[in-house]
Design an enzyme around this catalytic site. Structure first.
Site, short mmCIF file in Angstrom:
data_model
loop_
_atom_site.label_atom_id
_atom_site.label_comp_id
_atom_site.label_asym_id
_atom_site.label_seq_id
_atom_site.Cartn_x
_atom_site.Cartn_y
_atom_site.Cartn_z
N HIS A 135 0.83 -1.20 0.00
CA HIS A 135 0.00 0.00 0.00
C HIS A 135 0.87 1.25 0.00
CE1 HIS A 135 -3.15 2.87 0.89
NE2 HIS A 135 -2.51 3.24 1.99
N GLU A 201 -10.74 2.06 3.51
CA GLU A 201 -9.43 1.50 3.83
C GLU A 201 -9.65 0.20 4.60
OE1 GLU A 201 -6.70 4.20 5.65
OE2 GLU A 201 -6.44 5.35 3.80
N GLU A 203 -8.52 -2.52 6.93
CA GLU A 203 -7.51 -2.58 7.98
C GLU A 203 -7.86 -3.64 9.02
OE1 GLU A 203 -6.24 1.14 9.59
OE2 GLU A 203 -6.74 2.28 7.78
N ASP A 235 -11.36 2.36 7.75
CA ASP A 235 -11.00 3.73 8.10
C ASP A 235 -11.32 4.62 6.90
OD1 ASP A 235 -10.09 5.70 9.78
OD2 ASP A 235 -8.00 5.46 9.24
N GLN A 242 -8.03 15.21 2.22
CA GLN A 242 -6.74 14.78 2.76
C GLN A 242 -5.57 15.32 1.94
OE1 GLN A 242 -6.39 10.55 3.12
NE2 GLN A 242 -4.30 10.60 3.90
N LYS A 255 -9.82 12.23 7.55
CA LYS A 255 -9.85 10.91 8.19
C LYS A 255 -10.71 10.88 9.45
CE LYS A 255 -7.24 7.93 7.31
NZ LYS A 255 -7.36 6.72 6.47
N THR A 259 -14.59 6.08 11.52
CA THR A 259 -13.80 4.85 11.46
C THR A 259 -14.70 3.72 11.96
OG1 THR A 259 -11.72 6.02 11.90
CG2 THR A 259 -11.75 3.64 12.30
N GLU A 375 -6.33 2.70 -4.86
CA GLU A 375 -5.46 1.76 -5.55
C GLU A 375 -6.22 0.90 -6.56
OE1 GLU A 375 -2.53 0.01 -2.40
OE2 GLU A 375 -4.33 0.73 -1.39
#
Length: 428
Positions: A135, A201, A203, A235, A242, A255, A259, A375
């Site tokens: 990542h 995200e 995680e 997240d 950002q 961010k 979450t 990504e």
């Protein structure tokens, strides 16, 4: 171990798992339970009846509370003792105290479909790391120099930042699209509005159990005794907010708005059979030597399959299952949870029961194993086509994101369940 309760052997919630959570029934008071298949065992009832004790006699009750913090703080000996006792009580071959008491079963065992789940802990502090090499390499290649994607410190220490504990939410809670400053191009001034590049995200997070005193540190090879258990983490990230704000102090409004975590905390002990070596952190493997305080004995990675799926509003109306966009694995983390905790406390920072620490986005080596839309769509240049014909570069209002995880080996399965959330329009 065979449970006396009926359950699907492939559920991932047998006696090898026994994850803890906080639940309520019919609007009643939240209390601590443990999941077995599609059942929740009310530990506050077993504690009140004297069938279990968190840490021997003389201690105040801990399971009638609205969080796991008190139990987390008792430490690994208490966790191990209760886990052994629960496996005995719930086994077809074990203690008859629960198995042969219909009255106690009626009071203590609840159908999973009848409960509402709550945050499992009062999160005092939340830290987000950046521990997936692929990542970090992908992001570095996109925004900096592909030939020098990793910053000089990345292979020497677990990079992290302090997040916002107040906006940690339990799975199933809607996520309101955040607003903030956006800078559409380099040659125009910033504008204010809802994020246009809302992302996910994937995680893995862990809760600290017994912590350390201010000024002390937790040695890396003792860190596992300070980790209570694990949850899945989404997240959520507003990439456009950002991008404009993060220099020089890092993520902030992009961010801190939400979450999401899964409701069931999988104990550290349940995951020990799924330890694997991980990428060598040595010059012989082509990596810099790490400093002594980060050198971890034994296998440090976890073989945990992870999946991300997205459901659009159109798919939901048509009854179409969420579309899997990524399949990854926790083994792609370069820095282990123990190394993260050891580094976090090496300066004397005091970790406390209920503190949440997350791995950062987990991305594998192939395009279909990346852990973010940034990504997966490579900054929006490769849109994902959904089953209803729509394309996704980033999330749209009404999209529902579902992340799941399971560790399996032979006939042993340890499930995490899901962490899910639906995007709602910005307010105001």
């Amino acid at each position: 171990m065979t449970p006396f309760l009926d359950l699907d052997p492939d559920s991932g919630f047998g006696l090898h798992n026994l994850p803890y959570g906080v639940f309520s029934v019919d609007g009643g008071s939240p209390r601590v339970g443990v999941r077995v298949g599609d059942h929740v065992v009310d530990l506050s009832v077993l504690e009140a009846e004297g069938v279990i004790a968190a840490a021997g006699g003389g201690r105040a009750p801990v399971f009638g509370q609205s969080s796991l913090n008190a139990f987390m703080g008792l430490g690994p000996d208490a966790w191990s003792a209760l886990r052994t006792r629960l496996q005995d009580l719930l086994s077809a071959e074990g203690s008859p105290a629960l198995r042969e008491s219909g009255t106690l079963q009626d009071k203590a065992i609840v159908a999973l479909e009848d409960v509402a789940m709550h945050l499992p802990a009062e999160v005092g502090d939340y830290t987000d790391f950046y521990s997936s090499r692929q990542h970090a390499t992908n992001v570095g290649a996109m925004f900096r120099d592909p030939d020098n994607a990793l910053l000089p410190n990345w292979l020497h220490l677990p990079v992290g930042y302090h997040g916002r504990a107040s906006s940690v939410i339990v799975s199933g809670t809607d996520v309101v699209r955040p607003k903030g400053q956006l800078k559409p191009s380099d040659d125009t001034p910033p504008v204010f509005g809802p994020s246009r590049l809302l992302d996910i995200e994937l995680e893995l997070g862990f809760f600290v159990g017994a912590g350390n005193e201010l000024g002390d540190s937790i040695p890396v090879n003792d860190a596992a005794r300070h980790i209570f258990g694990f949850v899945l983490v989404n997240d959520w990230s507003a990439r456009d907010i950002q991008k404009w704000e993060y220099v020089p102090l890092g993520p902030f409004l992009g961010k801190s708005f939400a979450t999401s975590i899964s409701p069931w905390v999988v104990p550290m002990a349940a995951l020990e059979p799924f330890r694997i070596p991980g990428e060598p952190q040595t010059p012989e493997a082509g990596n810099p030597a790490i400093l002594g305080y980060l050198k971890q004995d034994g296998p440090r990675s976890l073989d945990l399959d992870l999946e991300v799926a997205i459901e659009t509003e159109g798919m939901r109306e048509a009854g179409t299952e969420p579309h899997v966009v990524s399949r990854s694995n926790a083994k792609y983390l370069y820095w282990s949870p123990e190394q993260q905790l050891a580094h976090h406390t090496v300066n004397g920072c005091n970790a406390r029961p209920g503190d949440l620490m997350a791995s950062g986005t987990i991305s594998g080596e192939t395009e279909d194993s990346y852990g973010s839309l940034l990504e997966l769509t490579w900054r929006g240049t490769k849109p994902i086509t959904m089953p209803d014909g729509q394309e996704r570069k980033f999330l749209a209002d009404g999209d529902r994101v579902v992340m799941s995880g399971v560790a399996s080996s032979g006939d042993r399965r340890v499930g995490f369940g899901e962490v899910e959330g639906t995007v709602r329009p910005a307010r105001g």
